[in-house]
Design an enzyme around this catalytic site. Structure first.
Site, mmCIF file in Angstrom:
data_model
loop_
_atom_site.group_PDB
_atom_site.id
_atom_site.type_symbol
_atom_site.label_atom_id
_atom_site.label_comp_id
_atom_site.label_asym_id
_atom_site.label_seq_id
_atom_site.Cartn_x
_atom_site.Cartn_y
_atom_site.Cartn_z
ATOM 1 N N HIS A 52 31.562 35.141 45.240
ATOM 2 C CA HIS A 52 32.469 35.357 44.102
ATOM 3 C C HIS A 52 33.358 36.548 44.410
ATOM 4 C CE1 HIS A 52 33.905 35.638 39.995
ATOM 5 N NE2 HIS A 52 33.478 36.885 39.901
ATOM 6 N N ASN A 53 34.652 36.447 44.009
ATOM 7 C CA ASN A 53 35.583 37.556 44.294
ATOM 8 C C ASN A 53 35.442 38.018 45.743
ATOM 9 O OD1 ASN A 53 36.417 37.430 41.644
ATOM 10 N ND2 ASN A 53 35.385 39.314 40.991
ATOM 11 N N GLU A 63 35.992 32.534 47.465
ATOM 12 C CA GLU A 63 36.933 32.456 46.346
ATOM 13 C C GLU A 63 38.231 33.179 46.688
ATOM 14 O OE1 GLU A 63 36.918 33.033 41.524
ATOM 15 O OE2 GLU A 63 35.912 34.554 42.726
ATOM 16 N N ASP A 118 41.521 34.440 44.527
ATOM 17 C CA ASP A 118 42.244 34.628 43.275
ATOM 18 C C ASP A 118 43.723 34.822 43.615
ATOM 19 O OD1 ASP A 118 39.847 34.509 42.049
ATOM 20 O OD2 ASP A 118 39.942 36.460 41.080
ATOM 21 N N HIS A 178 42.174 41.006 42.193
ATOM 22 C CA HIS A 178 41.559 40.748 40.892
ATOM 23 C C HIS A 178 42.590 41.073 39.823
ATOM 24 C CE1 HIS A 178 38.345 40.955 37.719
ATOM 25 N NE2 HIS A 178 37.951 39.919 38.424
ATOM 26 N N GLU A 202 41.497 30.028 42.649
ATOM 27 C CA GLU A 202 41.790 30.321 41.241
ATOM 28 C C GLU A 202 43.272 30.630 41.183
ATOM 29 O OE1 GLU A 202 40.731 33.443 37.743
ATOM 30 O OE2 GLU A 202 39.145 32.933 39.163
#
Length: 783
Positions: free
Chosen positions: A348-349, A378, A380, A393, A427
């Site tokens: 994640h991230n 991931e 973003d 983020h 994302e």
């Protein structure tokens, strides 16, 4: 589930157990290299045992090199780096003197050595140095990369080649050789005047360095027993005798003598009897003979097919004598099933190296995740300047990195450790133009690695298997067939009036509007992993949709587990589900992944940059099957009509009994304080379905981290053993504050071998603490 810690109100002084024997004689090595940059001769015992004394690259490293350390465009400092005489550590100069332990890094902590401008730091700040002169040392855990430039290309190559040779030799070393090097390292430090003789004061310092506070009268008695010359010094054979006594393993001797009888050697049939009692699957006379030829040190005994105590200790300290089943260290599972049938190591991230509020983003975080076996990362994605999308983020102070740089890191590093497919979880917060740029970068950078169309036109709705090696799958949103009044294609998000997932809530209205549009170019790449909202769990008759992937916050996943446990498992038997941490975890903390695995969730995403028991569990889950990042789920989680429910797993089916016997060479927690000795205790944690979760502890042993003894038995009743992870934890007991972490090792119960086994401990960051081990006896009884 973690339990509260055992505490005692009173701490009483205890005599540590009588220490003692190393199998082969150990001679005091030459004095260590001075830590002021002076030259030292390279002909050293430690390197000689490694077979590297005559290697020109290693000799050059022993002499040392002045290398330029590069941190930024303005911070570029020349420093002296020199291999130490143990062959296992590198001393480096610091402008401000610090504690000795902060002037050394260890070869065993190196993850990789890269040549040229192959790190984010050198690509950004190393332009003044030609690539042939540059190298990057990447470390395990959270330690930052070391970006270096040598005076010449040849000197850079010497360090690249030399470190590769040292790492290869270290990997090939037996546990006994590691112990030999370890004790010599402390002998170097304890011999304060470097005269190759040891006074009683130096012996006491040595004992404290190796984590044992021995009673003065007992220590002096042991010293005098070895002082054959009666001159208040130990030298040569006297030091060897002291070390043999110090490293003695009475518990191993007792086991050995139980099987060897009066002649004090094991014949092949006697060794076979031991293997059968251990529950070894391949316990045959031929296997017993092969073990003697592999591990016996005495050539005469080997010729007569006999095993001495020394050979027995070598065997039990080897990977074949470890708790982890050696057959499970390579890919051994069926890899031809649907992706939905596997737990898949997920991050994640992934771009973050620290907290999600103000931490730096880095392509190196992706490289490190891949080095840990991660198969789902991931990205973003946000609008960036100059038409180039960036990754960070959103709406925080985290730094930004280019999307294209991340895709280049995927191309260069995704398949270094594992050949099995990688999933890019996008994302997307970009508008149509930059989404098209993302699709263009994916095509041009990844090329044939990228899956752009169905691989089996005969079964378009079926997920591929992990045998899709070397390929990259994109998880993203797909355009539906529906169009609005002006003819523009709508995304599934515009048709959905429900609240967005937490990951997608943030942002200004304009950004949210742009992100609701899906570019046809990017949509076309979501071939097998089409992002879809999980509104309700389908009733049994409804057909599954394998190519749809749902992303759930940990809170929503827990709600489904609690309210619809079996239905959720059936859903996960056919479709992929990704679970991610709550956005409220500002410091990038993790949740317990076991709950999600219990329900068959495949993509249980964790913050890989945050160490803790959660990442220990993740490492333990994916420790097996060659650490390839894919682990086949138990049968009860793969069947579409399964009746399994983690909340109601049924009665106990397995009794797990573990006798904690001893520990060996536990690390000091404060190397700069000689009088700081650990008081170790062992905790066994069971992570599985809620009814199986438990932990039990031994008592603590006062002032002995060198060879503490417990002899305590802990027992657990298990209802769903196929899902259980066992975590062995060693802590330093403290009566007034939380215990300090010493080391741990986590693995699936199904990969745990029975009988007398060594547990090879790992640090908080997952690095080896060799030669630190636990010695235990394991019994698994299935009803």
């Amino acid at each position: 589930m973690l339990c509260g810690r055992w505490r005692s109100r009173h701490r009483r002084r205890e005599e540590p157990p009588v220490p003692a024997q190393v199998a082969a004689p150990v001679a005091l090595p030459s004095p260590p290299a001075p830590q002021d940059g002076g030259n030292k001769r390279p002909g050293l015992r430690a390197l000689k045992k490694m077979g590297l004394t005559e290697d020109e690259d290693v000799r050059a490293m022993l002499r040392g090199s002045r290398l330029c350390k590069i941190r930024s465009r303005t911070w570029q400092k020349e420093r002296l780096y020199r291999l130490q005489e143990d062959g296992l550590s590198v001393w480096f100069q610091r402008r401000i003197p610090r504690a000795p332990s902060q002037h050394i890094f260890f070869v065993q902590h190196i993850e990789a050595v890269r040549e040229g401008h192959q790190s984010e730091g050198l690509r950004r700040f190393g332009g003044a140095f030609e690539p042939a002169r540059c190298l990057t040392i990447a470390f395990k855990g959270r330690r930052k990369n070391l970006d270096l430039a040598a005076p010449t290309a040849e000197e850079a190559q010497r360090w690249v080649r030399g470190l590769a040779k040292l790492r290869a030799r270290l990997d090939a070393m037996s546990q006994r050789e590691r112990l030999d090097h370890w004790i010599h390292f402390y002998l170097h430090r304890a011999d304060s005047n470097q005269d190759s003789k040891m006074s009683f004061k130096e012996i006491k310092n040595l004992l404290r360095m190796v984590n044992v506070d021995m009673n003065d009268m007992y220590a002096y008695g042991l010293f005098k027993e070895c002082d054959r010359s009666n001159n208040e010094w130990l030298e040569g054979p006297e030091i060897e005798e002291f070390l043999r006594r110090l490293l003695k393993r009475p518990e191993l001797e007792e086991i050995f003598h139980r099987y060897s009888g009066e002649d004090r050697v094991l014949s092949a049939p006697e060794l076979l009897e031991f293997l059968e009692d251990q529950g070894e699957d391949d316990a045959t006379l031929a296997h017993a003979q092969q073990l003697i030829h592999t591990y016996e040190l005495n050539e005469t005994a080997k010729q007569h097919e006999l095993m001495t105590l020394d050979g027995f200790m070598m065997y039990l300290l080897s990977p074949e004598g470890a708790a982890l089943n050696p057959a499970h260290t390579c890919v051994f599972q069926d890899m031809n099933q649907s992706l939905a049938h596997y737990f898949i190591s997920s991050s994640h991230n992934t771009y973050l190296t620290d907290s999600q509020i103000g931490g730096p983003s880095s392509t190196e975080a992706y490289v490190r995740a891949f080095a840990q076996g991660c198969r789902c990362v991931e990205l973003d994605c946000w609008e960036g300047p100059g038409g180039e999308p960036v990754i960070y983020h959103g709406h925080t102070l985290t730094s930004k990195i280019l999307f294209r740089d991340v895709i280049q890191a995927v191309r260069d590093h995704a398949f270094t450790l594992s050949p099995y497919p990688v999933i890019l979880s996008l994302e997307n917060h970009c508008g149509l133009e930059q989404q098209a740029a993302m699709a263009r970068h994916l095509h041009t950078i990844l090329g044939d690695m990228l899956v752009t169309q169905l691989l089996d036109s005969q079964n378009p709705e079926e997920l591929p298997s992990p045998e899709l090696k070397g390929r990259v799958l994109v998880k993203g949103k797909r355009l539906p067939a529906a169009r609005n009044e002006d003819g523009r294609i709508l995304s599934d998000r515009e048709e959905d009036n429900e609240d967005e997932d937490e990951e997608e809530e943030a942002g200004a209205p304009e950004q949210r509007r742009r992100a609701k549009q899906i570019s046809p170019e990017l949509s076309a790449l979501a071939v097998y992993c089409c992002a879809s909202r999980l509104r309700t769990l389908r009733p049994a008759p409804a057909p599954p949709q394998p190519c749809q992937v749902s992303s759930l916050s940990e809170r929503k996943a827990k709600k489904l587990i609690r309210e619809a446990g079996n239905s959720f498992i059936r859903h996960n038997a056919c479709q992929l589900t990704r679970v991610y941490p709550l956005g409220l975890r500002m410091n990038s903390a993790n949740y317990n992944p076991q709950e999600m695995w219990n329900s068959g969730c495949q993509l249980v995403a964790l913050n890989f940059q945050t160490p803790g028991y959660e990442m220990d569990l993740n490492a333990g889950r994916f420790l097996i099957n060659g650490q390839c990042g894919y682990v086949l789920k138990p049968a009860c989680l793969r069947q579409p009509d399964t009746t399994f429910d983690p909340e109601c797993p049924g009665p106990p089916r397995t009794t797990f009994t573990i006798q904690v016997l001893t520990a060996q060479q536990l690390p000091k927690l404060n190397a700069e304080k000689p009088n700081s000795i650990v008081d170790p205790l062992v905790r066994i944690e069971i992570h599985g379905v809620p009814a199986d979760c438990a932990c039990k502890e031994t008592n603590y042993v006062l002032n002995n981290g060198f060879n503490p003894r417990w002899g305590q038995t802990l027992q657990f009743q298990l209802r769903a053993p196929e899902l259980v992870l066992v975590r062995f934890v060693v802590e330093d007991y403290d009566a007034t504050s939380p215990n300090d972490f010493v080391g741990q090792f986590t693995l699936p119960l199904s990969s745990l071998k029975q009988g007398y086994r060594h547990i090879h401990l790992l640090s908080k960051d997952g690095a080896s603490l060799s030669p630190a081990t636990l010695f235990v006896h394991i019994c698994i009884q299935r009803s």
